[in-house]
Write a protein that holds these residues in place. Structure first.
Motif, short mmCIF file in Angstrom:
data_model
loop_
_atom_site.label_atom_id
_atom_site.label_comp_id
_atom_site.label_asym_id
_atom_site.label_seq_id
_atom_site.Cartn_x
_atom_site.Cartn_y
_atom_site.Cartn_z
N SER A 40 0.83 -1.20 0.00
CA SER A 40 0.00 0.00 0.00
C SER A 40 0.87 1.26 0.00
N ASP A 41 1.91 1.27 0.81
CA ASP A 41 2.81 2.42 0.89
C ASP A 41 3.56 2.61 -0.43
N THR A 42 4.00 1.50 -0.99
CA THR A 42 4.77 1.58 -2.25
C THR A 42 3.88 2.06 -3.39
N GLN A 43 2.68 1.58 -3.44
CA GLN A 43 1.74 2.04 -4.50
C GLN A 43 1.40 3.52 -4.34
N ALA A 44 1.32 3.97 -3.10
CA ALA A 44 1.07 5.40 -2.86
C ALA A 44 2.26 6.23 -3.36
N LYS A 45 3.47 5.72 -3.07
CA LYS A 45 4.67 6.40 -3.59
C LYS A 45 4.67 6.41 -5.11
N GLN A 46 4.30 5.26 -5.65
CA GLN A 46 4.29 5.12 -7.11
C GLN A 46 3.32 6.12 -7.75
N LYS A 47 2.14 6.27 -7.16
CA LYS A 47 1.15 7.19 -7.69
C LYS A 47 1.63 8.63 -7.61
N ASP A 48 2.15 9.00 -6.43
CA ASP A 48 2.63 10.38 -6.26
C ASP A 48 3.84 10.66 -7.16
N LEU A 49 4.69 9.65 -7.32
CA LEU A 49 5.85 9.82 -8.18
C LEU A 49 5.43 9.96 -9.65
N THR A 708 17.41 9.82 -12.24
CA THR A 708 17.30 9.24 -10.89
C THR A 708 15.86 8.90 -10.53
N LEU A 709 14.91 9.78 -10.88
CA LEU A 709 13.51 9.48 -10.57
C LEU A 709 12.98 8.36 -11.47
N THR A 710 13.49 8.30 -12.70
CA THR A 710 13.09 7.20 -13.58
C THR A 710 13.55 5.87 -12.99
N LYS A 711 14.80 5.87 -12.50
CA LYS A 711 15.33 4.64 -11.88
C LYS A 711 14.58 4.31 -10.59
N TYR A 712 14.29 5.36 -9.83
CA TYR A 712 13.55 5.14 -8.58
C TYR A 712 12.16 4.58 -8.87
N ASN A 713 11.52 5.10 -9.88
CA ASN A 713 10.20 4.59 -10.27
C ASN A 713 10.28 3.13 -10.71
N LYS A 714 11.40 2.80 -11.38
CA LYS A 714 11.61 1.40 -11.79
C LYS A 714 11.78 0.52 -10.56
N ASN A 715 12.48 1.04 -9.55
CA ASN A 715 12.65 0.28 -8.31
C ASN A 715 11.31 0.05 -7.63
N LEU A 716 10.45 1.09 -7.64
CA LEU A 716 9.12 0.94 -7.04
C LEU A 716 8.31 -0.11 -7.80
#
Length: 773
Positions: A40-49, A708-716
């Motif tokens: 749930s937390d990761t999906q919330a991060k994913q949406k905001d990102l 960096t955000l593209t990579k972070y989004n890939k990590n999410l």
């Protein structure tokens, strides 16, 4: 498990189902609580990102137009006057200027005579009187139409109507496979009261597109020309044809006169001689020699002296060439011909022209040539050379006089033809004054005067153009930039903030990649360059919450004061240092051959005429002339950014705009003779990175392919995938265990039911036994 659970579901008596469900739910809650929370937390991060990167992507797109200069390249044209208008392409820089339109370019247009029908034959009554006095009616004929140096033959017959003639003109082709319909448009017009005319109009404006009508002729059939003229006369176009022929004759005469002017200048011999003739008190008898066949022996040519008379009213232009020459010989200026010849030689020297004149060398009895150029000293010439030059000068004066009379005769002939009756509109070029120079064009749309600018001429008069940067377009881009920047700031405030009342943090709080973005954006807004220019100095301001405001009026005020500095700060700039090399004094005259001198890999060679002159045995090329020709050769080579000019010590200076290296190469020996040496001067470039380029590069580093955000989004995305797999696996393990438990409970259910049934049977038997007692 389905069968067992079915049993359980029906076995309410022992309450296995309720206990089974409760036990399973407790275990699922216990084992899946942590991974579900992480998901749930990761999906919330994913949406905001995703929301943030979408805003950043849009921001990046808008900034790209600022980086590429699109926003800075638009120009605004303000015109005072109505004689012309102008549009410019992106990036064009034009200084303010005036344009004075003297005349507009027009098309050529003719109409035929009026005919009572557009479908009846118009040549039925056309005929000619032949040389034998007999009349012959037209059967077929042809005439010519010439437009833009293309000539077409139009064939007609006695039965052709106006409409048929129209169709024949439109379908005509010539030997070059050109179509007349590409050059003219035609239309049969009903002018009222059963009067019809054929209109013939050039499709393009300008003198080159004038329509010329001409008669056809055949050497073996003299009647061809007569019928052709009769057809043109019937159409009302014969005067136009005659005028065109006279105009051509006048043009050729003027061209010959212009050629004479190159040699003699505007001497005005006709005016002087005509004045003397007009002052004659009585008739004057003149003579000239002619060579004719002997009447008694046609094969024998005899010299005959011809006598003719002139008086004060004689029109010299109507005399034959022989008579004109006799007039010139009588009235020309005969005073001190040697001095006149010497003065003329000085004139030729001053014009910079060079003439080679033949003379007879008595010593060798051969014809030789003497050259007149800047280096010629008349006093040092031999008597035979002077005589040859004087004879040439005399002949040139005589030809000039005859050319003047040719022009006068042709002008008189042209002026005597009235071709205006059916000439609806005359083709003419546009004429206008730009930068003090009168310029002509064949069209009213001028796109070759200023690169990237199109000027449309409207009417006669003066229009002033002021071209400036389109600040409305630029400030619109900057307003959009501000809006998008604030959208990102608001998004970051929500996703990275902390709600003290709810004691909840944004989903992206503490994420280093996102925290860096906030810092980088604010630092670029407050950036100041070496010249003290910053966004805040041109109308941008940050409030305490990091929200950016943009004041258009302040920006426009700053831009007008320092447009170049602001452009460089926002867009960036690249400047190249000028490169140059200076030769030593050039004391030799090198006849450049292939490989002798190369600049940036391009061969430098002289024109053939100069090279031939340089290679003459007794070459009179001066060192000054040689150096100037060398400079001319370098400039004529059209090397990108490279020019040559004269130095102060009989040397040359070669400069480059610096965008490319300056390379001097060739033969070491020849370079030395030219005061040069083989060398390469490297480019020196100064580059200023604009703030919008910095923004774009920063955004690329964040949301680009490897950002960096593209990579972070890939990590999410990977984390969500792993958590879903973990939850799925845990569920499968729970299901597997409880499937075994369900099976066991089903077995217990069966056993207990059997025991219960047995117990009930025993109880019933026992009760029955007791009852029987």
């Amino acid at each position: 498990m389905g069968t067992g659970l079915g049993l359980i579901a029906g076995a309410n008596k022992f309450q296995f189902k309720e206990k089974y469900d409760a036990l399973k739910a407790n275990e699922q809650k216990s084992l899946l609580a942590i991974p579900n929370k992480k998901l749930s937390d990761t999906q919330a991060k994913q949406k905001d990102l995703t929301d943030l990167t979408t805003l950043l992507g849009s921001f990046k797109g808008d900034i790209s137009s600022l980086v590429e200069g699109e926003a800075f390249s638009k120009s605004k044209v303000d015109a005072t006057g109505e004689s012309a208008s102008m549009t410019t392409t992106k990036g064009v820089k034009v200084s303010d200027f005036d344009i004075n339109v003297k005349q507009l370019a027009t098309k050529d247009a003719y109409q035929t005579n009026s005919f009572s029908s557009e479908t009846y034959g118009i040549f039925n009554d056309v005929g000619i009187i032949k040389s034998d006095g007999q009349k012959e009616m037209l059967k077929e004929a042809e005439f010519k139409i010439t437009v833009n140096k293309q000539t077409f033959t139009i064939k007609v017959n006695s039965g052709d109507s106006l409409q048929t003639l129209n169709d024949k003109i439109l379908s005509a082709t010539n030997e070059n496979n050109k179509k007349l319909s590409d050059f003219v448009s035609t239309k049969v017009l009903d002018t009222g009261h059963d009067n019809y005319r054929l209109m013939i109009t050039s499709k393009e404006a300008g003198i080159d597109n004038e329509i010329v009508f001409g008669s056809a002729f055949k050497l073996d059939d003299p009647n061809t020309a007569e019928f052709s003229k009769a057809v043109l006369k019937k159409l009302g176009l014969l005067d136009a044809a005659n005028a065109s022929a006279a105009k051509t004759e006048l043009k050729k005469a003027n061209e010959q006169l212009d050629a004479s002017k190159v040699i003699l200048g505007g001497s005005g011999y006709l005016e002087n001689i005509q004045k003397q003739v007009s002052e004659l008190a009585q008739e004057k008898e003149l003579k000239y020699k002619a060579y004719t066949s002997d009447s008694s022996n046609p094969d024998n040519i005899v010299e005959t002296e011809i006598t003719f008379k002139i008086n004060k009213d004689t029109d010299l232009s109507k005399l034959s060439d022989s008579e004109r020459k006799a007039v010139f010989a009588e009235f020309k200026d005969k005073n001190d011909m040697t001095q006149q010849t010497k003065n003329w030689v000085e004139y030729i020297k001053n014009t910079g022209e060079e003439l080679n004149i033949s003379y007879k060398d008595s010593a060798t009895n051969q014809t030789k040539a003497v050259s007149i150029n800047k280096a010629t000293n008349f006093d040092n010439l031999t008597a035979e050379q002077k005589k040859g030059i004087q004879e040439f000068f005399e002949t040139s004066r005589e030809n000039y006089f005859i050319n003047e009379l040719d022009v006068k005769a042709a002008q008189t002939k042209y002026d005597g033809i009235d071709a205006k009756s059916n000439h609806v509109q005359t083709a003419q070029d546009a004429k206008f004054i730009y930068e003090g120079i009168e310029i002509s064009r064949s069209t009213n749309t001028i796109d070759d005067l200023i690169i990237g600018a199109k000027i449309s001429l409207k009417k006669e008069g003066i229009t002033n153009f002021k071209v400036s940067d389109d600040l409305d377009s630029l400030t619109e881009h900057l307003t959009t930039f501000t809006t998008n920047y604030n959208s990102i700031v608001n998004s970051l405030a929500t996703s990275t903030g902390f709600d003290k009342e709810k004691k909840t943090a944004g989903s992206l709080q503490g994420i280093s990649e996102v925290s860096k973005l906030k810092t980088m954006l604010s630092s670029m807004i407050t950036k100041t360059d070496s010249n003290g220019i910053s966004l805040s100095s041109m109308g941008f301001e940050l409030n305490e919450k990091g929200i950016l405001t943009f004041k258009k009026s302040k920006f426009e005020e700053a831009y007008k004061k320092n447009s170049e500095g602001i452009k460089n700060f926002l867009q960036g700039s690249v400047k190249y240092q000028e490169l140059s090399t200076t030769s030593k004094t050039i004391s030799q005259k090198v006849a450049l051959a292939e490989g002798d001198l190369k600049i940036n890999g391009k061969e430098i060679t002289f024109k053939k005429e100069f090279l031939d002159k340089l290679n003459e045995q007794d070459s009179k090329v001066t060192q000054e002339e040689y150096i100037n020709k060398l400079i001319e050769a370098i400039n004529d080579a059209k090397i990108d950014g490279v020019t040559a000019k004269l130095g102060k010590e009989n040397n040359i200076i070669i400069t480059s705009d610096g965008k490319n290296a300056l390379e001097i190469g060739g033969s070491s020996e020849k370079l030395l003779q030219l005061g040069l040496e083989e060398k390469t001067i490297r480019t020196i470039k100064t580059e200023q990175t604009g703030v919008f380029r910095t923004f774009k590069d920063t955004l690329d580093s964040m949301v680009g392919t490897d950002g960096t955000l593209t990579k972070y989004n890939k990590n999410l995305e990977d984390d969500v995938k792993k958590l879903n797999e973990e939850i799925k696996k845990t569920n499968e393990e729970i299901e597997k265990r409880y499937e075994i438990l369900a099976t066991r409970l089903s077995m217990y259910d069966v056993i207990l039911n059997k025991l219960d049934n047995q117990s009930q049977t025993i109880t019933a038997l026992t009760n029955a036994a007791f009852a029987n007692k």
